[in-house]
Design a protein around this motif. Structure first.
Motif, PDB file in Angstrom:
ATOM      1  N   ALA A   1      -2.433  15.979  12.246  1.00  0.00           N
ATOM      2  CA  ALA A   1      -2.178  14.633  12.756  1.00  0.00           C
ATOM      3  C   ALA A   1      -1.481  13.849  11.646  1.00  0.00           C
ATOM      4  CB  ALA A   1      -3.479  13.942  13.145  1.00  0.00           C
ATOM      5  N   THR A   2      -1.156  12.605  11.951  1.00  0.00           N
ATOM      6  CA  THR A   2      -0.654  11.701  10.921  1.00  0.00           C
ATOM      7  C   THR A   2      -1.785  10.776  10.497  1.00  0.00           C
ATOM      8  OG1 THR A   2       1.588  11.776  11.812  1.00  0.00           O
ATOM      9  CG2 THR A   2       1.062   9.942  10.354  1.00  0.00           C
ATOM     10  N   TYR A   3      -1.946  10.616   9.206  1.00  0.00           N
ATOM     11  CA  TYR A   3      -3.019   9.794   8.658  1.00  0.00           C
ATOM     12  C   TYR A   3      -2.420   8.576   7.957  1.00  0.00           C
ATOM     13  CZ  TYR A   3      -6.023  13.692   9.758  1.00  0.00           C
ATOM     14  OH  TYR A   3      -6.703  14.667  10.444  1.00  0.00           O
ATOM     15  N   PHE A   4      -2.999   7.435   8.252  1.00  0.00           N
ATOM     16  CA  PHE A   4      -2.547   6.184   7.655  1.00  0.00           C
ATOM     17  C   PHE A   4      -3.689   5.556   6.860  1.00  0.00           C
ATOM     18  CE2 PHE A   4       1.493   5.550   9.794  1.00  0.00           C
ATOM     19  CZ  PHE A   4       1.358   6.261  10.978  1.00  0.00           C
ATOM     20  N   CYS A   5      -3.392   5.136   5.645  1.00  0.00           N
ATOM     21  CA  CYS A   5      -4.336   4.280   4.944  1.00  0.00           C
ATOM     22  C   CYS A   5      -3.912   2.836   5.174  1.00  0.00           C
ATOM     23  CB  CYS A   5      -4.382   4.600   3.455  1.00  0.00           C
ATOM     24  SG  CYS A   5      -2.838   4.310   2.552  1.00  0.00           S
ATOM     25  N   ALA A   6      -4.832   1.933   4.979  1.00  0.00           N
ATOM     26  CA  ALA A   6      -4.546   0.515   5.163  1.00  0.00           C
ATOM     27  C   ALA A   6      -5.491  -0.296   4.296  1.00  0.00           C
ATOM     28  CB  ALA A   6      -4.675   0.123   6.636  1.00  0.00           C
TER      29      ALA A   6
ATOM     30  N   VAL B   1       0.867  -1.172   0.000  1.00  0.00           N
ATOM     31  CA  VAL B   1       0.000   0.000   0.000  1.00  0.00           C
ATOM     32  C   VAL B   1       0.909   1.229   0.000  1.00  0.00           C
ATOM     33  CG1 VAL B   1      -1.755   1.282   1.258  1.00  0.00           C
ATOM     34  CG2 VAL B   1      -1.833  -1.215   1.234  1.00  0.00           C
ATOM     35  N   LYS B   2       0.845   1.991  -1.059  1.00  0.00           N
ATOM     36  CA  LYS B   2       1.704   3.167  -1.208  1.00  0.00           C
ATOM     37  C   LYS B   2       0.909   4.421  -0.947  1.00  0.00           C
ATOM     38  CE  LYS B   2       4.778   0.874  -4.482  1.00  0.00           C
ATOM     39  NZ  LYS B   2       5.382   0.880  -5.826  1.00  0.00           N
ATOM     40  N   GLN B   3       1.407   5.229  -0.035  1.00  0.00           N
ATOM     41  CA  GLN B   3       0.684   6.419   0.417  1.00  0.00           C
ATOM     42  C   GLN B   3       1.465   7.668   0.049  1.00  0.00           C
ATOM     43  OE1 GLN B   3      -0.497   6.127   4.529  1.00  0.00           O
ATOM     44  NE2 GLN B   3      -1.137   8.270   4.656  1.00  0.00           N
ATOM     45  N   SER B   4       0.732   8.699  -0.372  1.00  0.00           N
ATOM     46  CA  SER B   4       1.374   9.976  -0.697  1.00  0.00           C
ATOM     47  C   SER B   4       0.405  11.120  -0.432  1.00  0.00           C
ATOM     48  CB  SER B   4       1.810   9.988  -2.175  1.00  0.00           C
ATOM     49  OG  SER B   4       0.671   9.883  -3.024  1.00  0.00           O
ATOM     50  N   PRO B   5       0.889  12.310  -0.126  1.00  0.00           N
ATOM     51  CA  PRO B   5       2.290  12.638   0.074  1.00  0.00           C
ATOM     52  C   PRO B   5       2.761  12.220   1.465  1.00  0.00           C
ATOM     53  CG  PRO B   5       0.975  14.566   0.485  1.00  0.00           C
ATOM     54  CD  PRO B   5       0.021  13.483   0.079  1.00  0.00           C
ATOM     55  N   GLN B   6       4.032  12.333   1.714  1.00  0.00           N
ATOM     56  CA  GLN B   6       4.577  12.011   3.032  1.00  0.00           C
ATOM     57  C   GLN B   6       4.184  13.084   4.041  1.00  0.00           C
ATOM     58  OE1 GLN B   6       8.791  11.437   2.896  1.00  0.00           O
ATOM     59  NE2 GLN B   6       8.942  10.749   5.004  1.00  0.00           N
ATOM     60  N   SER B   7       4.123  14.322   3.583  1.00  0.00           N
ATOM     61  CA  SER B   7       3.696  15.405   4.456  1.00  0.00           C
ATOM     62  C   SER B   7       2.890  16.410   3.640  1.00  0.00           C
ATOM     63  CB  SER B   7       4.896  16.085   5.123  1.00  0.00           C
ATOM     64  OG  SER B   7       5.741  16.658   4.153  1.00  0.00           O
ATOM     65  N   LEU B   8       2.043  17.150   4.358  1.00  0.00           N
ATOM     66  CA  LEU B   8       1.109  18.044   3.687  1.00  0.00           C
ATOM     67  C   LEU B   8       0.827  19.228   4.597  1.00  0.00           C
ATOM     68  CD1 LEU B   8      -0.890  18.398   1.281  1.00  0.00           C
ATOM     69  CD2 LEU B   8      -2.533  17.028   2.579  1.00  0.00           C
TER      70      LEU B   8
ATOM     71  N   TRP C   1      -0.428  -1.602   6.001  1.00  0.00           N
ATOM     72  CA  TRP C   1      -0.449  -0.167   6.261  1.00  0.00           C
ATOM     73  C   TRP C   1       0.380   0.616   5.246  1.00  0.00           C
ATOM     74  CZ3 TRP C   1      -3.077   1.888  10.526  1.00  0.00           C
ATOM     75  CH2 TRP C   1      -3.559   0.943  11.439  1.00  0.00           C
ATOM     76  N   GLY C   2      -0.102   1.824   4.941  1.00  0.00           N
ATOM     77  CA  GLY C   2       0.736   2.797   4.260  1.00  0.00           C
ATOM     78  C   GLY C   2       1.703   3.404   5.266  1.00  0.00           C
ATOM     79  N   LEU C   3       2.647   4.206   4.783  1.00  0.00           N
ATOM     80  CA  LEU C   3       3.687   4.751   5.654  1.00  0.00           C
ATOM     81  C   LEU C   3       3.258   6.021   6.384  1.00  0.00           C
ATOM     82  CD1 LEU C   3       6.948   4.141   3.587  1.00  0.00           C
ATOM     83  CD2 LEU C   3       6.048   2.847   5.519  1.00  0.00           C
TER      84      LEU C   3
ATOM     85  N   PHE D   1     -10.865  -1.048   3.297  1.00  0.00           N
ATOM     86  CA  PHE D   1      -9.852   0.017   3.213  1.00  0.00           C
ATOM     87  C   PHE D   1     -10.155   1.071   4.279  1.00  0.00           C
ATOM     88  CE2 PHE D   1      -8.065  -1.432  -0.786  1.00  0.00           C
ATOM     89  CZ  PHE D   1      -9.114  -2.143  -1.343  1.00  0.00           C
ATOM     90  N   PRO D   2      -9.475   0.984   5.426  1.00  0.00           N
ATOM     91  CA  PRO D   2      -9.699   1.983   6.471  1.00  0.00           C
ATOM     92  C   PRO D   2      -8.655   3.097   6.430  1.00  0.00           C
ATOM     93  CG  PRO D   2      -8.527   0.110   7.383  1.00  0.00           C
ATOM     94  CD  PRO D   2      -8.719  -0.172   5.905  1.00  0.00           C
ATOM     95  N   TRP D   3      -9.025   4.210   7.000  1.00  0.00           N
ATOM     96  CA  TRP D   3      -8.086   5.297   7.276  1.00  0.00           C
ATOM     97  C   TRP D   3      -8.030   5.482   8.785  1.00  0.00           C
ATOM     98  CZ3 TRP D   3      -5.032   8.081   3.927  1.00  0.00           C
ATOM     99  CH2 TRP D   3      -5.289   7.925   2.558  1.00  0.00           C
ATOM    100  N   TYR D   4      -6.795   5.601   9.275  1.00  0.00           N
ATOM    101  CA  TYR D   4      -6.584   5.835  10.696  1.00  0.00           C
ATOM    102  C   TYR D   4      -5.949   7.210  10.890  1.00  0.00           C
ATOM    103  CZ  TYR D   4      -7.732   1.111  12.276  1.00  0.00           C
ATOM    104  OH  TYR D   4      -8.389  -0.051  12.601  1.00  0.00           O
ATOM    105  N   GLN D   5      -6.271   7.821  12.034  1.00  0.00           N
ATOM    106  CA  GLN D   5      -5.751   9.137  12.389  1.00  0.00           C
ATOM    107  C   GLN D   5      -4.948   8.983  13.679  1.00  0.00           C
ATOM    108  OE1 GLN D   5      -8.614  11.866  14.240  1.00  0.00           O
ATOM    109  NE2 GLN D   5      -8.036  13.429  12.747  1.00  0.00           N
ATOM    110  N   GLN D   6      -3.755   9.551  13.707  1.00  0.00           N
ATOM    111  CA  GLN D   6      -2.916   9.452  14.892  1.00  0.00           C
ATOM    112  C   GLN D   6      -2.429  10.825  15.326  1.00  0.00           C
ATOM    113  OE1 GLN D   6       0.806   7.279  14.507  1.00  0.00           O
ATOM    114  NE2 GLN D   6       0.810   6.743  16.671  1.00  0.00           N
ATOM    115  N   PHE D   7      -2.744  11.177  16.569  1.00  0.00           N
ATOM    116  CA  PHE D   7      -2.235  12.402  17.159  1.00  0.00           C
ATOM    117  C   PHE D   7      -0.949  12.087  17.913  1.00  0.00           C
ATOM    118  CE2 PHE D   7      -5.515  15.203  15.956  1.00  0.00           C
ATOM    119  CZ  PHE D   7      -6.710  14.511  16.020  1.00  0.00           C
TER     120      PHE D   7
END
Lengths: 112, 115
Positions: A86-91, A4-11, A102-104, A33-39
């Motif tokens: 926050a940081t967002y992860f796709c999976a 799973v390739k995620q982009s961009p690395q930062s926004l 997981w994406g990065l 396909f979930p999205w997670y949010q991390q503080f």
């Protein structure tokens, strides 16, 4: 290899703007396909998820767009707020084991 | 308010020492995951259990890491001996299949520093 390739690395987005994070996958057997949010200092938490039988799912300001033929899905955050920083992860996952791939991650900063 | 709990929250230890991290999954959840998070590698799945049985530990260095679930309310991750490269945040997550989906509920993590 990264399944799973995620982009961009930062926004960086201005308050009120739209944040868009993209993910691409290879395995056509993925079916969730979930999205997670991390503080900072916290564990990831489920934000929104989609299954491939729909092309879009919306929950409040958060929308997942899903393109099965392109094997891509994206998270759109409308009217982005500083509290969304926050940081967002796709999976993605499939099969009986339900192991998430997981994406990065994407570090999102929303400027006030 | 059901939550995954992890102890300790922070651990500083010297290289070569044994480290044990504990996790209490949400009551009723039958699957437990151990993850390691670093800036360089992101979230790495180390191992996971279903109904207390290990399903997959392929992400775990076998020579020094071990994971167990002695009962349904406790999962442990042990590192012996620890090395500086093990410094990371270790997360435990628990889950339960519902409607074909598989949400994972994460604990607050254990921040491990090995000097």
């Amino acid at each position: 290899q990264q399944q799973v390739k995620q982009s961009p690395q930062s926004l960086i987005v201005q308050k009120g703007g739209i944040s868009i994070i993209n993910c691409a996958y290879e395995n056509t057997a993925f079916d969730y396909f979930p999205w997670y949010q991390q503080f900072p200092g916290k564990g990831p938490a489920l934000l929104i998820a989609i299954r491939p039988d729909v092309s879009e799912k919306k929950e409040g300001r958060f929308t997942i767009s899903f393109n099965k033929s392109a094997k891509q899905f994206s998270l759109h955050i409308m009217d982005s707020q500083p509290g969304d920083s926050a940081t967002y992860f796709c999976a993605a996952t499939q099969g009986n084991n339900r192991k998430l791939i997981w994406g990065l991650g994407t570090s999102l900063a929303v400027n006030p | 308010d059901a939550r995954v709990t992890q102890t300790p929250r922070h651990k500083v230890t010297e290289m070569g020492q044994e480290v044990t991290m504990r996790c209490q999954p949400i009551l009723g959840h039958n699957t437990v995951f151990w993850y390691r998070q670093t800036m360089m590698q992101g979230l790495e799945l180390l191992a996971y259990f279903r109904n207390r049985a290990p399903l997959d530990d392929s992400g775990m260095p076998k020579d020094r890491f071990s994971a167990e679930m002695p009962d349904a309310t406790l999962a442990t991750l042990k590192i012996q001996p620890s090395e500086p490269r093990d410094s990371a945040v270790y997360f435990c997550a628990s889950g339960f299949p519902w409607g074909g989906t598989y949400e994972q509920y994460f604990g607050p993590g254990t921040r491990l520093t090995v000097t």
